[in-house]
Design a protein around this motif. Structure first.
Motif, PDB file in Angstrom:
ATOM      1  N   THR A   1     -12.825  26.352  25.605  1.00  0.00           N
ATOM      2  CA  THR A   1     -12.046  26.668  26.752  1.00  0.00           C
ATOM      3  C   THR A   1     -12.033  28.175  27.355  1.00  0.00           C
ATOM      4  O   THR A   1     -12.614  28.963  26.767  1.00  0.00           O
TER       5      THR A   1
ATOM      6  N   ASN B   1     -16.139  26.620  36.742  1.00  0.00           N
ATOM      7  CA  ASN B   1     -15.026  25.790  36.689  1.00  0.00           C
ATOM      8  C   ASN B   1     -15.140  24.668  35.797  1.00  0.00           C
ATOM      9  O   ASN B   1     -14.414  24.263  35.069  1.00  0.00           O
TER      10      ASN B   1
ATOM     11  N   GLU C   1      -6.802  30.231  37.253  1.00  0.00           N
ATOM     12  CA  GLU C   1      -8.119  29.561  37.124  1.00  0.00           C
ATOM     13  C   GLU C   1      -7.846  28.636  35.766  1.00  0.00           C
ATOM     14  O   GLU C   1      -8.377  27.382  35.927  1.00  0.00           O
ATOM     15  N   THR C   2      -6.822  28.885  35.253  1.00  0.00           N
ATOM     16  CA  THR C   2      -6.466  27.680  34.029  1.00  0.00           C
ATOM     17  C   THR C   2      -4.945  27.317  34.130  1.00  0.00           C
ATOM     18  O   THR C   2      -3.978  28.220  34.459  1.00  0.00           O
ATOM     19  N   THR C   3      -4.587  26.027  33.469  1.00  0.00           N
ATOM     20  CA  THR C   3      -3.165  25.832  33.285  1.00  0.00           C
ATOM     21  C   THR C   3      -2.577  26.958  32.253  1.00  0.00           C
ATOM     22  O   THR C   3      -1.408  27.070  32.400  1.00  0.00           O
TER      23      THR C   3
ATOM     24  N   ALA D   1     -12.001  23.885  33.498  1.00  0.00           N
ATOM     25  CA  ALA D   1     -10.793  24.660  34.015  1.00  0.00           C
ATOM     26  C   ALA D   1     -10.194  23.636  35.105  1.00  0.00           C
ATOM     27  O   ALA D   1      -8.770  23.749  35.361  1.00  0.00           O
TER      28      ALA D   1
END
Length: 452
Positions: A80, A293, A233-235, A298
């Protein structure tokens, strides 16, 4: 003054009328002087290029990249974002002026081969004793021959402050602001036709203090330069911002002065409807990086929704450590396919994808009056794609062939009127020798003991 005439090609202008025709484009010096259907006028002493079987487009604009990462590809391939960063920061703390120069040459050459004439880079890793890293990539851009908008990036929240980066690659806030202003003084060229403009670019909310974000924005606006950072960009980033600041990443950025037509965010995947409306109303741009992504899992940015709201959405390859291909023309295809995977078959059409790669990217950088379309008076930045090969011959719509087919060979790339690529070969560097340097540099960086 050199005159180059491209005759008999399919031409997609991306001009205000969105004209398309079989015709000609003429570049004289660093400017386009004629664009139109039918045969080109005669020009004494001109170099005439037979454009039959080719498509001429504006040069592509890469709105987000980390050039230094070209020599750290293929690592943490199943991680990740946060795990990938944790793995790679100890490698990146070893970069120096020589390794950055090699990486930048290779990444920029690859961009040129994939239709890019203007590249924005985001360099934010400055190890102690590493040398003049920003200067190294600026020198590489001049050698390859691309128009260049490097962001003087920064990080001031290391591991001791709860950030991800090793403390060896973060800088003091005052040191960062002084170095950023010095970069503007030394390199920024605001003149029309400029080949080099500096951007202010703190890295991201989880590696930069709020004070630095705020003061960097103040510096950028005082000096009249654009601003760039990673956002949404990410949670995980969203969760971290809510826990740390009590708000979303965009709410946090907006509080610090980070919205407006002089601002663009890398990625911008996780925005809700109200935030997309806010981005459109403020004219804040997004560098859409579909391949990176996807590589990091992502998510898929809401590119079509952002464009509909009025936010300029350009394309970015991102760093080669999370997009080993480094191909801008592939981002056009992936942006199109991912938008349809998310929003259905009519979410984004092929010409909208081409606009993202050209005029929208130019708008993000504040250069839409000079690049991004083929019009007389604009800078001679253009790409000539061969579409008469086995992979593309017979496709009636040349834009569909470019956007949906495999990446076509590049017959010619002009940047500021100068040929940089011809017959799918970079003219300005030795590709074979550079590939050898890249391999040696990557081996050195990944086997050298870490300082932490």
């Amino acid at each position: 003054m050199t005159t180059i005439v491209i005759d008999g090609a399919a031409v997609v202008t991306v001009d205000p009328e969105r004209r398309e025709f079989i015709g000609h484009v003429v570049a004289q010096g660093n400017r386009i002087v004629a664009v139109g259907p039918g045969p080109a006028p005669a020009y004494d002493g001109a170099r005439v290029i037979d454009g039959r079987g080719c498509l001429v487009t504006p040069g592509f604009v890469n709105t987000h990249q980390h050039l230094y990462q070209w020599v750290t590809r293929g690592l943490a391939v199943d991680a990740t974002l946060f795990g990938w960063l944790t793995t790679l920061y100890p490698v990146w703390e070893r970069i120096d002026e020589e390794s950055v120069h090699v990486a930048a040459q290779a990444a920029l050459a690859r961009l040129a081969l994939t239709g890019c004439t203007t590249a924005a880079d985001h360099h934010y890793v400055f190890p102690r004793g590493g040398g003049d890293l920003l200067g190294a990539e600026i020198r590489a851009a001049a050698q390859v021959g691309l128009r260049f908008h490097p962001a003087r990036g920064s990080m001031d929240r290391g591991q001791k402050d709860g950030g991800l980066p090793p403390d060896s690659v973060v800088e003091d806030r005052d040191e960062i602001l002084a170095a950023t202003e010095a970069a503007i003084d030394r390199w920024h060229d605001p003149a029309p036709g400029s080949m080099l403009r500096i951007v202010v670019g703190p890295c991201s909310p989880f590696s930069v203090s709020g004070d630095l974000m705020r003061e960097a924005a103040e510096l950028a606006r005082r000096r009249g330069v654009h601003m760039h950072t990673h956002l949404a960009e990410t949670t995980d980033e969203g969760d971290w911002c809510r826990e740390t600041f009590g708000c979303t990443p965009l709410e946090y950025a907006a509080q610090l002065g980070w919205t407006g037509s002089d601002v663009w965010f890398a990625h911008g995947i996780h925005f809700d409807d109200s935030e997309i409306k806010q981005l459109g109303q403020t004219g804040t741009g997004i560098a859409h990086c579909p391949s990176s992504n996807a590589r990091l899992g992502a998510g898929i940015a809401r590119a079509a929704d952002l464009r509909a709201a009025g936010s300029p959405v350009g394309l970015g390859v991102d760093g080669a450590a999370s997009n080993e291909a480094g191909s801008l023309v592939e981002e056009l295809r992936h942006a199109l396919l991912f938008a349809r995977a998310r929003g259905g078959p009519q979410a984004l059409d092929v010409r909208a994808a081409l606009e993202m790669a050209t005029l929208d990217g130019a708008r993000i950088l504040g250069r839409e009056a000079e690049i991004g379309s083929l019009e007389p008076g604009k800078l001679a930045d253009l790409a000539v794609w061969r579409l008469d090969t086995l992979e593309h011959a017979g496709i009636p719509d040349p834009v569909a062939a470019l956007a949906l087919g495999t990446p076509p060979p590049l017959a010619l790339l002009l940047v500021n009127g100068h040929p940089v690529v011809e017959h799918n070969t970079v003219l300005t560097i030795d590709e074979e020798a550079l590939a050898t340097q890249v391999a040696k540099t990557q081996h050195h960086l990944t086997t050298k003991p870490s300082s932490t």
